[in-house]
Write an enzyme that holds these catalytic residues in place. Structure first.
Site, PDB file in Angstrom:
ATOM      1  N   HIS A 110      -8.786 -57.806   5.835  1.00 44.77           N
ATOM      2  CA  HIS A 110      -7.577 -57.381   5.374  1.00 44.77           C
ATOM      3  C   HIS A 110      -7.306 -57.432   3.902  1.00 44.77           C
ATOM      4  CE1 HIS A 110      -5.579 -56.025   9.050  1.00 44.77           C
ATOM      5  NE2 HIS A 110      -6.293 -57.014   9.643  1.00 44.77           N
ATOM      6  N   ASP A 161      -6.766 -62.877  10.960  1.00 45.82           N
ATOM      7  CA  ASP A 161      -6.938 -61.796  11.993  1.00 45.82           C
ATOM      8  C   ASP A 161      -7.730 -60.669  11.892  1.00 45.82           C
ATOM      9  OD1 ASP A 161      -4.971 -60.878  10.083  1.00 45.82           O
ATOM     10  OD2 ASP A 161      -4.541 -59.194  11.388  1.00 45.82           O
ATOM     11  N   GLU A 162      -8.394 -60.170  12.687  1.00 50.85           N
ATOM     12  CA  GLU A 162      -9.283 -58.981  12.818  1.00 50.85           C
ATOM     13  C   GLU A 162     -10.103 -58.871  11.850  1.00 50.85           C
ATOM     14  OE1 GLU A 162      -6.294 -55.330  14.286  1.00 50.85           O
ATOM     15  OE2 GLU A 162      -5.678 -55.855  12.374  1.00 50.85           O
ATOM     16  N   VAL A 163     -11.038 -59.734  11.741  1.00 48.69           N
ATOM     17  CA  VAL A 163     -12.170 -59.865  10.849  1.00 48.69           C
ATOM     18  C   VAL A 163     -13.458 -59.032  11.382  1.00 48.69           C
ATOM     19  CG1 VAL A 163     -13.749 -61.301   9.457  1.00 48.69           C
ATOM     20  CG2 VAL A 163     -11.451 -62.017  10.019  1.00 48.69           C
TER      21      VAL A 163
END
Length: 550
Positions: A283, A343-345
């Site tokens: 992100h 998160d969400e790597v």
């Protein structure tokens, strides 16, 4: 109007004046509409007291640790005077103190005077609310006086909000409050709202208005997801290129240091903590525009493709940059918590980069990229720990078995009830504190009364001991910004977020029935509308005072 229909059917012989008297009585029969979120205990009677704005006073109790000059309460008195008497336009409010009695300067019309006397045990007027601040208060309303007692000024603010909701008007515009006794405190210490200001920029005014509405629902944490892939609107003193190159526009779509101070101050005056989030290593696309060599170059066919992935965890310069940025952030944002994301790597870019792969071999990670993310996050958490800050991270960090300090707070954001209950069990069994957000992703919309879903969540309905359940410190309503900007933020957020507010504040056994909650929430929504909050309707109906804006 049941009495009216009974009288008018078949009772034609009664004099017309009797009917007229009944109509007048019926118009005057109003009772307090109640408080949202529901207090822990509330005892109310039909005995009511008339309030006149010209003879209504706020004052400090003689034993109160805070007195006149307390910035938080003096400002709250002025604010709540206008909320209690919305039709009164003189603009003045009244502070009554013992001095009035001593020097004989009692206000006119003393027999109709009403004073709200506030007493607090601690003078925290110049401080900030924190993770252990008490919000407990006791409120008693009787003839001519209301007594509000709290441990802290933050509890006093919650009591003032409750008092303001007890005041109502009859059909002739007169103000009343019923005899009431409230003993109240929040069920959970952390009751948050997340706003995303990266996917769409939210003007400062929209944030301040959200903070106002948060206070009306007794939320106490503003989670500011300030930057993300699409834009970097935070104007850093240390790294000004981050916003000058990473914001949607370097002048109009940024938050200056002054803007941030204004948000923090506005929040403080309402007993709301500001929790900043600088999410990494994923992100972060917008970060790379203003900080060369921060993001990982992606490779295709053995050569750089010209695209970039997450922050590069293999370079010492990465950690130097992050330490410098977080040193600034820790000064700008006074709260003891910082949200680090995690998160969400997406590992595909790291996998493509030969230098990252070589670093992994050197570190003994093999081809397990979760170990590389763990290495990065552990370094970032250590940076914030050295700054004396408590880290909050999204659940992914725990799921990847990363070694993080025991005081780190874990944030659950994904899954069905079954999966987030299982996650709550695992996290609390490991002795970690947890904030639950998964059931309150309020940016997801559907036709109908979806507030039921947010209201009927049972945050502690997971398998675990009482000690485990104490580690759930609260919950958070998330408003992600893919489809939300200042045009639709307020109606999408309110009153749906207020359903979660009651779940996080009130006793669950007393507030488990949506049918009983509906008329109360409908009334509260009308209060929001009258206070200038464009809260959307729950269902068919009307408000006595409809929204007066454009």
């Amino acid at each position: 109007m049941g009495v009216m229909s009974t009288v008018s059917s078949g009772q034609h012989t009664r004099p017309m004046c009797y009917l007229l008297l009944l109509m007048i009585l019926q118009l005057g029969l109003h009772t307090a509409e109640g408080v949202w979120p529901l207090p822990q205990t509330l005892i109310s009677s039909t005995e009511r007291f008339h309030l006149s704005p010209q003879a209504f006073y706020f004052g400090y109790g003689r034993q109160s640790a805070a007195q006149q000059g307390c910035s938080v309460l003096d400002a709250a008195f002025k604010r709540y005077f206008a909320l209690i008497f919305p039709d009164y336009t003189s603009g003045r409010w009244n502070l009554f103190s013992d001095k009035n009695e001593k020097d004989g300067t009692l206000p006119f019309n003393v027999d109709k005077q009403f004073t709200v006397e506030v007493s607090v045990d601690h003078n925290d007027c110049d401080g900030y609310p924190n993770e252990s601040s008490s919000e407990r208060y006791n409120l008693s309303v009787f003839s001519g006086r209301a007594s509000l007692k709290a441990v802290t000024v933050w509890g006093a603010l919650r009591g003032l909000e409750s008092f303001s909701q007890l005041v109502y008007q009859d059909d002739f515009g007169s103000y009343f409050v019923n005899k009431t006794d409230i003993k109240d405190f929040p069920r959970f210490q952390f009751r948050g709202i997340l706003l995303d200001t990266s996917r769409h920029y939210l003007p400062v005014q929209a944030i301040l208005k959200t903070l106002d509405a948060m206070a009306y629902s007794k939320f106490n944490v503003f989670h500011w997801h300030i930057v993300d892939d699409p834009s970097f609107p935070y104007q850093s003193r240390t790294f000004p290129d981050l916003s000058s190159k990473g914001a949607f526009h370097p002048m109009t779509h940024i938050y200056t240091q002054s803007d941030v101070r204004r948000v923090i101050s506005h929040a403080r005056m309402r007993g709301i903590r500001v929790l900043p989030e600088f999410d990494s290593p994923g992100h972060t696309k917008s970060w790379g525009k203003g900080q060369p060599d921060l993001l990982t170059p992606c490779y295709k066919g053995g050569i750089p493709s010209g695209t970039f992935g997450p922050i590069n965890p293999a370079l010492p310069s990465t950690y130097h940059f992050m330490a410098t940025l977080f040193k600034e952030v820790s000064v700008v944002f006074p709260d003891s918590y910082i949200h680090l994301g995690g998160d969400e790597v997406d590992f595909s870019c790291w996998k493509s980069n030969p230098y990252v792969r070589a670093f992994m071999q050197k570190m003994g990670f093999g081809s397990d990229f979760t170990k590389l993310e763990a290495f990065y996050m552990e370094n970032i958490v250590n940076i914030t720990s050295a700054l004396n800050k408590t880290s909050i991270v999204w659940q992914d960090v725990f799921d990847y078995h990363e070694r993080i300090p025991k005081d780190t707070v874990l944030h659950i954001w994904k899954g069905t009830p079954a999966s987030y209950y299982a996650e709550l069990s695992r996290m609390t069994k490991a002795g970690m504190r947890v904030v639950l957000a998964a059931p309150w992703y309020i940016n997801h919309i559907s036709y109908g009364q979806d507030w039921h879903n947010y209201y009927t969540v049972q945050p502690l309905n997971f398998s675990g001991t009482e000690e485990q359940k104490k580690l759930v410190i609260g919950g958070e309503v998330c408003m992600w910004g893919e489809y939300v900007d200042a045009t639709n933020l307020t109606p999408r957020l309110w009153p749906r977020a207020s359903a979660a507010a009651e779940r996080l504040w009130s006793d669950e056994k007393q507030t488990s029935n949506v049918d009983m909650a509906f008329p109360r929430l409908q009334d509260f929504r009308c209060k929001l509308v009258r206070r200038g909050i464009q809260a959307e309707p729950l269902y068919v109906g009307h408000c006595k005072q409809e929204y007066q804006g454009i």
